[in-house]
Design an enzyme around this catalytic site. Structure first.
Site: not given
Ligand code: NDP
Length: 312
Positions: A10-12, A16, A138
């Protein structure tokens, strides 16, 4: 001690990308999952290339392809996931169950930080439907992590400043008005605001720290524990003007929630718990939990007033 190799999933994303940046800045060999599904999304491709230029390695992997996830996970020591979890944008929290399976099979991960970064879901068993879906999902992920005996750290980051401070704590507003503001009740309930870059930095600080193993870490920068009125006052000082104030009672707020679309109901439910109930500040941190600004006093965290200065 060598710095752990980190895979960001999820770095984009909104948070993230900051986690990628903090991981590189903290000197961790940084890997970023690159999903073939992003196709021709040129903005994301350019962002991924900018990570590469800064020294990150892009690793191809897809949630629909278990083997690719296992291969990605095997290259690192720590996995940080910041997959989407805001209904008005996108909510994919349960996809992380695929990642948990991959981490379990790979068997080499020293720490997994799932996509949490908000209100502690373990303290939200009483939350209103439908907003509780965020906390419930979650918790499903937490259960899977713990059943698989995966070492973890859960980050409870409280309110992202961009959403809450930017809008003077009003839902659906992210730019502060210079004219007026609507208070939640008397506006005196305290919440906790954290700059998104600081969230990323504190997160990275925890990953090689034995004090945070298998614990929930709350980010509670002491100067940023403020009521809505105090946030507004900081803004008024910056613009040299008092805003016109109206107020919405708890009952009115709850009745408005019911009239909204599902995604809005989820978001407003969260505002209800934060701004009326005070769910971020109405408990003490247990002995077996930790607080980030106490663990890492060297972090010069951003104050609410300094965050607001950028809108002047
Ligand atoms: P974003 O909506 O910015 O999305 C993050 C990532 O999710 C993207 O990089 C995207 O990857 C990935 N993603 C989306 N759909 C899929 C999919 N189908 N398969 C795989 N990856 C997917 O996330 P945020 O930064 O807003 O949220 C991150 C976390 O922070 C969440 O847990 C959220 O609940 C929390 N949060 C907390 C807030 C607070 O005030 N405390 C406020 C906002 C968020 P790709 O580019 O590859 O598509």
């Amino acid at each position: 001690m060598a710095k752990s190799r980190v895979l960001v999933v999820g770095g984009t994303g909104y948070l993230g990308r900051r986690i990628v940046k903090a991981s590189i800045a903290e000197g961790h060999p940084t890997f970023v999952l690159h999903r073939p599904e992003i196709g021709t999304d040129i903005e994301k491709v350019q962002l991924l290339l900018s990570f590469k230029e800064q020294g990150a390695r892009l690793v191809e992997g897809s949630f629909g392809n278990h083997r690719s996830l296992v291969d990605a996970v095997r290259q690192v020591d720590v996995v940080i996931c910041a997959i989407s979890g805001v209904h008005i944008r996108s909510h994919q929290i349960l996809l992380q169950l695929e990642l948990v399976d991959a981490i379990k099979e790979a068997g080499n991960i020293k720490r997994f930080l799932p996509s949490e970064f908000g209100t502690d879901p373990a303290r939200m068993g009483h939350a209103l439907a439908p907003g509780r879906v965020t906390f419930d999902d979650k918790m499903v992920v937490r259960k899977a992590i713990e059943e698989a005996n995966i070492p973890f750290t859960y980050i409870s980051a409280n309110c992202f400043m961009g959403y809450f401070v930017g809008g003077l704590c009003q839902p659906a507003k992210i730019i502060p008005s210079t004219e007026s503001v609507c208070l939640h009740g008397d506006g005196n309930v305290k919440a906790i605001y954290v700059d998104e870059d600081d969230i990323a930095l504190y997160t990275l600080k925890t990953i090689d720290d034995h004090r945070t193993l298998n614990k929930t870490i709350y980010i509670r920068p002491p100067q940023n524990i403020l009521s809505q009125r105090e946030v507004i006052m900081a803004w008024e000082q910056l613009i040299g003007k008092e805003l016109e104030k109206t107020s919405i009672s708890e009952e009115e707020f709850l009745s408005i929630i019911k009239e909204q679309e599902f995604a809005q109901q989820v978001g407003l439910g969260h505002y209800y718990h934060v701004c009326y109930e005070g769910c971020l500040t109405n408990f003490e941190i247990d002995e077996e939990e930790e607080e980030a600004s106490h663990l890492y006093p060297e972090v010069a965290y951003t104050r609410v007033k300094d965050y607001l200065r950028r809108y002047v």
